[in-house]
Design a protein around this motif. Structure first.
Motif, mmCIF file in Angstrom:
data_model
loop_
_atom_site.group_PDB
_atom_site.id
_atom_site.type_symbol
_atom_site.label_atom_id
_atom_site.label_comp_id
_atom_site.label_asym_id
_atom_site.label_seq_id
_atom_site.Cartn_x
_atom_site.Cartn_y
_atom_site.Cartn_z
ATOM 1 N N ARG A 3 -6.041 17.104 1.639
ATOM 2 C CA ARG A 3 -6.588 15.920 0.973
ATOM 3 C C ARG A 3 -6.044 14.692 1.696
ATOM 4 N N LEU A 4 -6.941 14.051 2.455
ATOM 5 C CA LEU A 4 -6.514 12.984 3.365
ATOM 6 C C LEU A 4 -7.029 11.624 2.885
ATOM 7 N N GLY A 5 -6.109 10.711 2.646
ATOM 8 C CA GLY A 5 -6.481 9.354 2.255
ATOM 9 C C GLY A 5 -6.587 8.461 3.486
ATOM 10 N N LEU A 6 -7.546 7.529 3.452
ATOM 11 C CA LEU A 6 -7.726 6.609 4.573
ATOM 12 C C LEU A 6 -7.702 5.192 4.037
ATOM 13 N N MET A 7 -6.869 4.368 4.649
ATOM 14 C CA MET A 7 -6.797 2.973 4.230
ATOM 15 C C MET A 7 -7.042 2.136 5.480
ATOM 16 N N GLY A 8 -8.256 1.605 5.588
ATOM 17 C CA GLY A 8 -8.600 0.780 6.748
ATOM 18 C C GLY A 8 -8.384 -0.681 6.412
ATOM 19 N N GLY A 9 -8.107 -1.487 7.428
ATOM 20 C CA GLY A 9 -7.958 -2.919 7.164
ATOM 21 C C GLY A 9 -7.640 -3.676 8.431
ATOM 22 N N THR A 10 -7.655 -4.993 8.307
ATOM 23 C CA THR A 10 -7.234 -5.784 9.468
ATOM 24 C C THR A 10 -5.705 -5.788 9.538
ATOM 25 N N PHE A 11 -5.056 -5.687 8.387
ATOM 26 C CA PHE A 11 -3.584 -5.656 8.344
ATOM 27 C C PHE A 11 -2.985 -6.827 9.131
ATOM 28 N N ASN A 12 -3.392 -8.003 8.770
ATOM 29 C CA ASN A 12 -3.017 -9.224 9.484
ATOM 30 C C ASN A 12 -2.282 -10.189 8.563
ATOM 31 N N PRO A 13 -1.114 -9.817 8.022
ATOM 32 C CA PRO A 13 -0.341 -8.588 8.231
ATOM 33 C C PRO A 13 -0.564 -7.580 7.097
ATOM 34 N N PRO A 14 -0.027 -6.332 7.271
ATOM 35 C CA PRO A 14 0.012 -5.391 6.150
ATOM 36 C C PRO A 14 0.988 -5.907 5.090
ATOM 37 N N HIS A 15 0.706 -5.637 3.811
ATOM 38 C CA HIS A 15 1.532 -6.217 2.739
ATOM 39 C C HIS A 15 1.720 -5.239 1.586
ATOM 40 N N ASN A 16 2.437 -5.696 0.561
ATOM 41 C CA ASN A 16 2.774 -4.817 -0.570
ATOM 42 C C ASN A 16 1.541 -4.366 -1.353
ATOM 43 N N GLY A 17 0.466 -5.131 -1.296
ATOM 44 C CA GLY A 17 -0.774 -4.712 -1.976
ATOM 45 C C GLY A 17 -1.354 -3.472 -1.312
ATOM 46 N N HIS A 18 -1.351 -3.446 0.014
ATOM 47 C CA HIS A 18 -1.832 -2.261 0.743
ATOM 48 C C HIS A 18 -0.975 -1.042 0.394
ATOM 49 N N LEU A 19 0.327 -1.278 0.421
ATOM 50 C CA LEU A 19 1.272 -0.198 0.156
ATOM 51 C C LEU A 19 1.090 0.344 -1.269
ATOM 52 N N HIS A 20 0.929 -0.566 -2.202
ATOM 53 C CA HIS A 20 0.730 -0.200 -3.607
ATOM 54 C C HIS A 20 -0.522 0.661 -3.764
ATOM 55 N N ALA A 21 -1.634 0.207 -3.206
ATOM 56 C CA ALA A 21 -2.892 0.958 -3.348
ATOM 57 C C ALA A 21 -2.744 2.347 -2.733
ATOM 58 N N ALA A 22 -2.127 2.420 -1.557
ATOM 59 C CA ALA A 22 -1.977 3.712 -0.880
ATOM 60 C C ALA A 22 -1.061 4.644 -1.687
ATOM 61 N N ALA A 23 0.038 4.098 -2.181
ATOM 62 C CA ALA A 23 0.995 4.926 -2.936
ATOM 63 C C ALA A 23 0.370 5.411 -4.248
ATOM 64 N N CYS A 24 -0.379 4.530 -4.904
ATOM 65 C CA CYS A 24 -1.056 4.931 -6.150
ATOM 66 C C CYS A 24 -2.089 6.011 -5.863
ATOM 67 N N ALA A 25 -2.864 5.825 -4.793
ATOM 68 C CA ALA A 25 -3.912 6.802 -4.462
ATOM 69 C C ALA A 25 -3.277 8.157 -4.177
ATOM 70 N N ARG A 26 -2.179 8.132 -3.492
ATOM 71 C CA ARG A 26 -1.490 9.393 -3.190
ATOM 72 C C ARG A 26 -1.157 10.130 -4.490
ATOM 73 N N GLU A 27 -0.626 9.376 -5.453
ATOM 74 C CA GLU A 27 -0.271 9.987 -6.737
ATOM 75 C C GLU A 27 -1.507 10.366 -7.554
ATOM 76 N N ASP A 28 -2.426 9.397 -7.661
ATOM 77 C CA ASP A 28 -3.586 9.586 -8.544
ATOM 78 C C ASP A 28 -4.485 10.733 -8.076
ATOM 79 N N LEU A 29 -4.624 10.881 -6.774
ATOM 80 C CA LEU A 29 -5.542 11.895 -6.222
ATOM 81 C C LEU A 29 -4.799 13.066 -5.586
ATOM 82 N N ARG A 30 -3.497 13.075 -5.716
ATOM 83 C CA ARG A 30 -2.675 14.145 -5.122
ATOM 84 C C ARG A 30 -2.988 14.330 -3.629
#
Ligand code: ATP
Length: 201
Positions: A3-30
């Motif tokens: 189960r592979l999550g993908l988070m695309g973005g410009t990341f200009n810069p990457p921030h805590n919102g990106h990290l939060h969404a990714a970490a939640c998705a990891r938990e929510d969708l295993r």
């Protein structure tokens, strides 16, 4: 099945919102893993003057993910070159033993059928996982989910999580680095004086 999550973005810069969404998705969708995929040339966005270079955006994503065993930088869009279309990335990453989950915020779900290339193909290739970026956006996301599910037979998960209302625009605009980005990214921005940061601010 991976189960592979993908988070695309410009990341200009990457921030805590990106990290939060990714970490939640990891938990929510295993999810087994989340790839952070910096765009080469974003099709829907001009990078503003004073932006970090592509190499710097990549390096900041690497720093953001380096101590997270479940997260990884993927330079797939940069290596491909040209304009970065998510549908191409999904086609490249699709495999019989993989289930793909595309993690997006409110702005991206709301504009999904208007500006994304081949939205219907995207929906066939992955599950969309949407997070509110600000308070009060949950209802908008739920409404959009219904529309897109009818239009494209999409599989969309709108997750109920307290938002972390951070944007790269806010960081570039001079927001408090220590509150908006992880420490390693803050140190990098200061060291390279990105976004006009002077005197260690
Ligand atoms: P900018 O302010 O430069 O437009 P951004 O903060 O929107 O940048 P991007 O790199 O363009 O960041 O976003 C990549 C993905 O992350 C998008 O799907 C976006 O919706 C999502 N995202 C960005 N910030 C958040 C947040 N605070 N919460 C949840 N998702 C977010």
């Amino acid at each position: 099945m991976i189960r592979l999550g993908l988070m695309g973005g410009t990341f200009n810069p990457p921030h805590n919102g990106h990290l939060h969404a990714a970490a939640c998705a990891r938990e929510d969708l295993r999810l087994d893993k989340v790839l952070f995929i910096p765009t080469n040339l974003p099709p829907h966005k001009q990078l503003p003057e004073g932006s970090a270079t592509t190499a710097q955006r990549c390096e900041m994503v690497r720093l953001l993910t380096e101590n997270l065993p479940w997260a990884e930088l993927s330079a797939i869009e940069i290596e491909r070159g040209g304009a970065s279309y998510t549908v191409d990335t999904l086609r490249q990453l699709a495999a019989p033993d993989r289930q793909l989950f595309l993690i997006i915020g409110t702005d991206m779900l709301l504009s999904f059928d208007k500006v994304w290339r081949e939205p219907e193909s995207i929906c066939r290739l992955c599950t969309l996982v949407a997070y509110a970026r600000g308070i009060g956006e949950q209802r908008l996301l739920e409404e959009k989910k219904r529309v897109l599910e009818q239009e494209f037979e999409a599989d969309i998960r709108v997750m109920a999580r307290a938002p972390v209302p951070v944007s790269s625009t806010g960081v570039r605009g001079g927001g408090d680095l220590d509150r908006l980005v992880p420490p390693a990214v803050a140190a990098y921005i200061r060291k390279h004086q990105l976004y006009d940061r002077k005197n260690g601010k």
